[in-house]
Design an enzyme around this catalytic site. Structure first.
Site, PDB file in Angstrom:
ATOM      1  N   HIS A  60       0.667  -1.246  -0.144  1.00 58.41           N
ATOM      2  CA  HIS A  60      -0.033  -0.113  -0.042  1.00 58.41           C
ATOM      3  C   HIS A  60       0.864   1.220  -0.142  1.00 58.41           C
ATOM      4  O   HIS A  60       1.972   1.329   0.465  1.00 58.41           O
ATOM      5  CB  HIS A  60      -1.075  -0.061   1.182  1.00 58.41           C
ATOM      6  CG  HIS A  60      -0.390   0.029   2.350  1.00 58.41           C
ATOM      7  ND1 HIS A  60      -0.025   1.530   3.035  1.00 58.41           N
ATOM      8  CD2 HIS A  60      -0.083  -0.919   3.470  1.00 58.41           C
ATOM      9  CE1 HIS A  60       0.274   1.050   4.516  1.00 58.41           C
ATOM     10  NE2 HIS A  60       0.393  -0.245   4.619  1.00 58.41           N
ATOM     11  N   ASP A 169       5.984   1.700   6.609  1.00 59.67           N
ATOM     12  CA  ASP A 169       4.883   1.237   6.445  1.00 59.67           C
ATOM     13  C   ASP A 169       4.132   2.064   5.677  1.00 59.67           C
ATOM     14  O   ASP A 169       3.546   2.975   5.969  1.00 59.67           O
ATOM     15  CB  ASP A 169       4.188   1.052   7.876  1.00 59.67           C
ATOM     16  CG  ASP A 169       2.693   0.264   7.805  1.00 59.67           C
ATOM     17  OD1 ASP A 169       2.343  -0.231   6.700  1.00 59.67           O
ATOM     18  OD2 ASP A 169       2.020   0.568   8.906  1.00 59.67           O
ATOM     19  N   GLU A 197      -4.945   1.834   2.705  1.00 63.35           N
ATOM     20  CA  GLU A 197      -5.077   0.574   3.631  1.00 63.35           C
ATOM     21  C   GLU A 197      -5.075   1.201   5.096  1.00 63.35           C
ATOM     22  O   GLU A 197      -5.757   0.438   5.938  1.00 63.35           O
ATOM     23  CB  GLU A 197      -3.698  -0.143   3.535  1.00 63.35           C
ATOM     24  CG  GLU A 197      -3.556  -1.141   4.156  1.00 63.35           C
ATOM     25  CD  GLU A 197      -2.936  -1.269   5.522  1.00 63.35           C
ATOM     26  OE1 GLU A 197      -2.750  -2.338   5.818  1.00 63.35           O
ATOM     27  OE2 GLU A 197      -2.475  -0.140   5.925  1.00 63.35           O
ATOM     28  N   GLU A 198      -4.529   2.195   5.538  1.00 61.07           N
ATOM     29  CA  GLU A 198      -4.449   2.856   6.777  1.00 61.07           C
ATOM     30  C   GLU A 198      -5.855   3.256   7.281  1.00 61.07           C
ATOM     31  O   GLU A 198      -5.880   3.408   8.510  1.00 61.07           O
ATOM     32  CB  GLU A 198      -3.393   4.058   6.966  1.00 61.07           C
ATOM     33  CG  GLU A 198      -2.022   3.446   6.768  1.00 61.07           C
ATOM     34  CD  GLU A 198      -1.547   2.523   7.641  1.00 61.07           C
ATOM     35  OE1 GLU A 198      -1.986   2.232   8.538  1.00 61.07           O
ATOM     36  OE2 GLU A 198      -0.227   2.382   7.530  1.00 61.07           O
ATOM     37  N   HIS A 308       4.047   3.551  12.734  1.00 60.87           N
ATOM     38  CA  HIS A 308       3.272   4.596  12.743  1.00 60.87           C
ATOM     39  C   HIS A 308       3.615   5.881  13.511  1.00 60.87           C
ATOM     40  O   HIS A 308       3.043   6.502  14.356  1.00 60.87           O
ATOM     41  CB  HIS A 308       1.925   3.940  13.279  1.00 60.87           C
ATOM     42  CG  HIS A 308       1.131   3.303  12.521  1.00 60.87           C
ATOM     43  ND1 HIS A 308      -0.316   3.145  12.474  1.00 60.87           N
ATOM     44  CD2 HIS A 308       1.487   2.558  11.185  1.00 60.87           C
ATOM     45  CE1 HIS A 308      -0.671   2.362  11.319  1.00 60.87           C
ATOM     46  NE2 HIS A 308       0.346   2.105  10.709  1.00 60.87           N
TER      47      HIS A 308
END
Length: 339
Positions: A60, A169, A197-198, A308
């Site tokens: 992603h 990520d 995606e997140e 994150h």
């Protein structure tokens, strides 16, 4: 370095265009088909007329971040966020909107906080972004409601094979897919660079209905908790021990025969690997498992500390070994030597 170029870009959910255009330019000369779906995910097909097994790869493009929701009369910005622990916000430098206006996330000084405020993370409604404006009118010349806000974090190599950057990520996954598409394998390969995606695997909810592969490798940056204060079983992954293979998470149960096939390939090629030791979190694999008539998925990842956040950390050896594992597995799976 490819991972540096990717993590230097900003691409929040619903605003992945900068990342998507970079990837397009990287892969356009290496694929037969390249298109974007209506939600913004990028799909590339290599050797589209090749016979035999059709392998897919997914990653992603989006990263965690913030969005501007209010500008007050003194020129300060209020915001909402997704996927970020609010304890990390104060004092962070950010870039706002398409012009990447610099701002600082602030709150009142600790000297002015009530005793109870000092013992817990301040909620988002107690924070603001300071862009140096004197008034709402001045701020509105630079930013607008709905502008996306990304962390400003420099890519740094340090220590023992370590890299610090934002958005590992999942720009590590994007980098892997680019590398696979640039390879000279003769097999039919589809790579999907998903959006959103997140915020709930939304991009893959669409692309899982568009592609039709025999097997998908979903590539992520995942949690590494190998740090002081945790017991061995709580570390999830250990950096330097190789790429992580998922067994289960909140969105997927990975079929054991495919997991076993991946570990056997790793052993045969002397590539270190490890199992992800938690079921917390979920990835786009959850959508592919149930897309169309169901597609087998293997979850692979580079372990990342402080995920994150603006300062996620990975080990370059894990990154290199994951690419080796993907190449070895692709050769054996598409060559029908396994499964």
């Amino acid at each position: 370095m490819l991972i540096k170029k990717l993590t230097d870009l900003n691409g929040l959910p619903g605003n992945e265009g900068e990342v998507r255009e970079f990837i397009k330019n990287e892969i356009k000369d290496h694929v037969d088909e390249l298109y974007t779906d209506r939600l913004g995910s990028l799909i590339a097909v290599k050797n589209k007329n090749a016979e035999g097994r059709h392998i897919g790869y997914a990653a992603h493009m989006d990263e965690v971040g913030l969005i501007v929701t209010w500008i007050d009369n003194d020129g300060y910005l209020k915001f909402e966020s997704w996927g970020v622990d609010p304890r990390i916000f104060p004092s962070k430098i950010v870039k706002i909107g398409k012009n990447k206006v610099t701002g600082v996330i602030g709150t009142k000084a600790i000297h002015l906080q009530e005793p109870t405020e000092r013992t817990k993370a301040l909620p988002v409604d107690k924070l603001y972004i300071d862009i140096g404006a004197k008034s709402k009118e001045e701020a509105e010349k630079l930013v607008s409601l709905g502008d996306f806000v990304a962390f400003d974090s420099e890519f740094v190599e340090f220590g023992d094979h370590k890299i610090k950057a934002k958005a590992l990520d999942d720009r590590v996954g994007c980098a892997m897919l680019i590398e696979m598409l640039k390879s000279d394998y003769p097999y039919k390969m589809t790579a999907v660079f998903n959006v959103q995606e997140e915020v709930g695997l939304r991009g893959s909810a669409v692309t899982s209905k568009l592609i039709d592969c025999d097997l998908i490798l979903n590539i992520e940056g995942t949690v590494s908790a190998d740090m002081p204060g945790l017991k061995p079983h709580q570390t999830v992954n250990t950096q330097g021990n190789g790429p992580s293979i998922s067994l289960i998470d909140n969105a997927s149960i990975y079929l054991r025969k495919y997991v076993d096939a991946m570990t056997k390939v790793a052993e045969a090629h002397n590539i270190p690997c490890q199992f992800r030791r938690t079921q917390n979190g979920g990835t786009d694999a959850g959508q592919y498992h149930t897309g169309k008539t169901g597609t087998p998925v293997i979850g692979l990842a580079v372990p990342c500390r402080y995920i994150h956040s603006p300062v996620s950390v990975m080990d370059k050896r894990d990154y290199d070994n994951l690419l080796k594992l993907m190449k070895a597995f692709t050769e054996e799976y598409c060559g029908e030597k396994i499964l």
